[in-house]
Scaffold this motif. Structure first.
Motif, PDB file in Angstrom:
ATOM      1  N   GLU A 169      33.292  39.493  15.184  1.00 15.20           N
ATOM      2  CA  GLU A 169      33.472  38.272  15.967  1.00 15.20           C
ATOM      3  C   GLU A 169      34.851  38.227  16.606  1.00 15.20           C
ATOM      4  OE1 GLU A 169      32.691  34.841  13.553  1.00 15.20           O
ATOM      5  OE2 GLU A 169      30.662  35.505  13.073  1.00 15.20           O
ATOM      6  N   ARG A 170      35.865  38.555  15.819  1.00 13.90           N
ATOM      7  CA  ARG A 170      37.236  38.544  16.339  1.00 13.90           C
ATOM      8  C   ARG A 170      37.431  39.620  17.404  1.00 13.90           C
ATOM      9  NH1 ARG A 170      41.196  38.784  11.518  1.00 13.90           N
ATOM     10  NH2 ARG A 170      42.712  38.480  13.190  1.00 13.90           N
ATOM     11  N   LEU A 171      36.845  40.792  17.177  1.00 14.69           N
ATOM     12  CA  LEU A 171      36.949  41.873  18.168  1.00 14.69           C
ATOM     13  C   LEU A 171      36.247  41.490  19.470  1.00 14.69           C
ATOM     14  CD1 LEU A 171      36.415  44.960  15.872  1.00 14.69           C
ATOM     15  CD2 LEU A 171      38.470  44.477  17.228  1.00 14.69           C
ATOM     16  N   LEU A 172      35.104  40.854  19.351  1.00 11.60           N
ATOM     17  CA  LEU A 172      34.393  40.424  20.559  1.00 11.60           C
ATOM     18  C   LEU A 172      35.248  39.463  21.380  1.00 11.60           C
ATOM     19  CD1 LEU A 172      30.743  39.975  19.260  1.00 11.60           C
ATOM     20  CD2 LEU A 172      31.569  41.683  20.880  1.00 11.60           C
ATOM     21  N   ALA A 173      35.970  38.577  20.711  1.00  7.45           N
ATOM     22  CA  ALA A 173      36.851  37.649  21.428  1.00  7.45           C
ATOM     23  C   ALA A 173      37.978  38.401  22.135  1.00  7.45           C
ATOM     24  CB  ALA A 173      37.421  36.617  20.462  1.00  7.45           C
ATOM     25  N   VAL A 174      38.567  39.376  21.456  1.00  6.32           N
ATOM     26  CA  VAL A 174      39.645  40.173  22.061  1.00  6.32           C
ATOM     27  C   VAL A 174      39.106  40.986  23.229  1.00  6.32           C
ATOM     28  CG1 VAL A 174      41.249  42.087  21.659  1.00  6.32           C
ATOM     29  CG2 VAL A 174      41.058  40.253  19.974  1.00  6.32           C
ATOM     30  N   TYR A 175      37.974  41.648  23.026  1.00 14.28           N
ATOM     31  CA  TYR A 175      37.400  42.468  24.099  1.00 14.28           C
ATOM     32  C   TYR A 175      36.926  41.607  25.270  1.00 14.28           C
ATOM     33  CZ  TYR A 175      37.569  46.633  21.141  1.00 14.28           C
ATOM     34  OH  TYR A 175      37.987  47.688  20.366  1.00 14.28           O
ATOM     35  N   ASN A 176      36.516  40.394  25.001  1.00 19.48           N
ATOM     36  CA  ASN A 176      36.131  39.474  26.070  1.00 19.48           C
ATOM     37  C   ASN A 176      37.348  39.164  26.953  1.00 19.48           C
ATOM     38  OD1 ASN A 176      34.297  37.724  27.430  1.00 19.48           O
ATOM     39  ND2 ASN A 176      35.196  35.999  26.342  1.00 19.48           N
ATOM     40  N   GLU A 177      38.450  38.864  26.306  1.00 21.07           N
ATOM     41  CA  GLU A 177      39.691  38.591  27.045  1.00 21.07           C
ATOM     42  C   GLU A 177      40.158  39.830  27.811  1.00 21.07           C
ATOM     43  OE1 GLU A 177      44.311  37.295  26.076  1.00 21.07           O
ATOM     44  OE2 GLU A 177      42.815  37.193  24.470  1.00 21.07           O
ATOM     45  N   LYS A 178      40.064  40.986  27.154  1.00 23.94           N
ATOM     46  CA  LYS A 178      40.467  42.241  27.799  1.00 23.94           C
ATOM     47  C   LYS A 178      39.571  42.552  28.994  1.00 23.94           C
ATOM     48  CE  LYS A 178      41.281  47.143  26.876  1.00 23.94           C
ATOM     49  NZ  LYS A 178      41.180  48.236  25.900  1.00 23.94           N
ATOM     50  N   ALA A 179      38.282  42.311  28.847  1.00 23.25           N
ATOM     51  CA  ALA A 179      37.343  42.568  29.944  1.00 23.25           C
ATOM     52  C   ALA A 179      37.683  41.717  31.162  1.00 23.25           C
ATOM     53  CB  ALA A 179      35.916  42.300  29.496  1.00 23.25           C
ATOM     54  N   ASP A 180      38.053  40.457  30.924  1.00 26.59           N
ATOM     55  CA  ASP A 180      38.466  39.598  32.040  1.00 26.59           C
ATOM     56  C   ASP A 180      39.649  40.201  32.783  1.00 26.59           C
ATOM     57  OD1 ASP A 180      36.510  37.686  31.555  1.00 26.59           O
ATOM     58  OD2 ASP A 180      37.831  36.436  30.313  1.00 26.59           O
ATOM     59  N   ARG A 181      40.618  40.675  32.028  1.00 30.94           N
ATOM     60  CA  ARG A 181      41.820  41.257  32.639  1.00 30.94           C
ATOM     61  C   ARG A 181      41.496  42.555  33.385  1.00 30.94           C
ATOM     62  NH1 ARG A 181      46.675  40.490  30.012  1.00 30.94           N
ATOM     63  NH2 ARG A 181      47.488  41.795  31.682  1.00 30.94           N
ATOM     64  N   VAL A 182      40.637  43.382  32.790  1.00 28.16           N
ATOM     65  CA  VAL A 182      40.270  44.655  33.418  1.00 28.16           C
ATOM     66  C   VAL A 182      39.502  44.409  34.719  1.00 28.16           C
ATOM     67  CG1 VAL A 182      38.795  46.691  33.154  1.00 28.16           C
ATOM     68  CG2 VAL A 182      40.333  46.024  31.313  1.00 28.16           C
ATOM     69  N   LEU A 183      38.545  43.504  34.678  1.00 28.48           N
ATOM     70  CA  LEU A 183      37.759  43.223  35.876  1.00 28.48           C
ATOM     71  C   LEU A 183      38.624  42.618  36.975  1.00 28.48           C
ATOM     72  CD1 LEU A 183      34.485  41.922  34.209  1.00 28.48           C
ATOM     73  CD2 LEU A 183      34.865  44.138  35.300  1.00 28.48           C
ATOM     74  N   GLU A 184      39.585  41.788  36.597  1.00 24.90           N
ATOM     75  CA  GLU A 184      40.510  41.223  37.578  1.00 24.90           C
ATOM     76  C   GLU A 184      41.391  42.323  38.183  1.00 24.90           C
ATOM     77  OE1 GLU A 184      42.145  38.762  40.164  1.00 24.90           O
ATOM     78  OE2 GLU A 184      40.525  38.196  38.814  1.00 24.90           O
ATOM     79  N   ALA A 185      41.832  43.248  37.353  1.00 27.66           N
ATOM     80  CA  ALA A 185      42.650  44.361  37.846  1.00 27.66           C
ATOM     81  C   ALA A 185      41.849  45.226  38.817  1.00 27.66           C
ATOM     82  CB  ALA A 185      43.150  45.210  36.677  1.00 27.66           C
ATOM     83  N   ARG A 186      40.589  45.446  38.508  1.00 32.20           N
ATOM     84  CA  ARG A 186      39.753  46.260  39.395  1.00 32.20           C
ATOM     85  C   ARG A 186      39.580  45.608  40.756  1.00 32.20           C
ATOM     86  NH1 ARG A 186      34.424  48.286  37.374  1.00 32.20           N
ATOM     87  NH2 ARG A 186      34.863  49.997  38.771  1.00 32.20           N
ATOM     88  N   LYS A 187      39.537  44.267  40.768  1.00 33.16           N
ATOM     89  CA  LYS A 187      39.380  43.554  42.034  1.00 33.16           C
ATOM     90  C   LYS A 187      40.668  43.525  42.846  1.00 33.16           C
ATOM     91  CE  LYS A 187      35.880  40.359  40.296  1.00 33.16           C
ATOM     92  NZ  LYS A 187      35.632  38.966  39.904  1.00 33.16           N
ATOM     93  N   SER A 188      41.792  43.462  42.169  1.00 31.94           N
ATOM     94  CA  SER A 188      43.052  43.224  42.867  1.00 31.94           C
ATOM     95  C   SER A 188      43.845  44.479  43.215  1.00 31.94           C
ATOM     96  CB  SER A 188      43.935  42.281  42.049  1.00 31.94           C
ATOM     97  OG  SER A 188      44.266  42.875  40.813  1.00 31.94           O
ATOM     98  N   HIS A 189      43.458  45.645  42.712  1.00 27.03           N
ATOM     99  CA  HIS A 189      44.197  46.879  43.014  1.00 27.03           C
ATOM    100  C   HIS A 189      43.366  47.787  43.904  1.00 27.03           C
ATOM    101  CE1 HIS A 189      46.392  45.401  39.500  1.00 27.03           C
ATOM    102  NE2 HIS A 189      47.417  46.047  40.023  1.00 27.03           N
ATOM    103  N   ASP A 190      43.947  48.107  45.049  1.00 26.49           N
ATOM    104  CA  ASP A 190      43.244  48.951  46.008  1.00 26.49           C
ATOM    105  C   ASP A 190      43.396  50.440  45.710  1.00 26.49           C
ATOM    106  OD1 ASP A 190      42.376  46.710  47.344  1.00 26.49           O
ATOM    107  OD2 ASP A 190      44.030  46.736  48.776  1.00 26.49           O
TER     108      ASP A 190
END
Length: 115
Positions: free
Chosen positions: A54-75
């Motif tokens: 459960e705790r890992l899922l919360a961390v990976y959820n937050e990390k996934a948000d950051r990764v997906l945002e990075a993929r959108k914002s870096h050309d």
């Protein structure tokens, strides 16, 4: 004939673009599978408890948000790579804090970035 190649190009390009995109759920699932695969090499009791998962899922959820945002914002690939490495370094201690000492030893056998 040109029309055929144009349609073929659009179909191929579209399918490649769809494959390169990864959903948040797929990313989280992949991170959990990688961790569980690393822990499976342990001969002791390295399986994750429900609370840890459960705790890992919360961390990976937050990390996934950051990764997906990075993929959108870096050309450029170089900038994206640097951003992903930075995110991985930021979240590695958070994941390690959830794991036992024995689990940490096996989970840190390889450092990776899922994207």
């Amino acid at each position: 004939m040109i029309r055929f190649f144009f349609v073929l190009y659009i179909v191929c390009f579209g399918s490649l673009s769809a494959r390169s995109q990864q959903s948040k759920a797929e990313y989280i699932n992949m991170e959990m599978q990688i961790l569980q695969q690393r822990l499976s090499r342990c001969e002791g009791s390295c399986t994750l408890s429900n609370k840890q998962m459960e705790r890992l899922l919360a961390v990976y959820n937050e990390k996934a948000d950051r990764v997906l945002e990075a993929r959108k914002s870096h050309d450029s690939k170089d900038n994206l790579s640097s951003a992903l490495l930075s995110i991985d370094k930021e979240f590695s201690p958070k994941v390690a804090a959830i794991l036992t000492v024995e689990q940490r030893k096996y989970s840190q056998s390889l450092h990776h970035s899922a994207f």
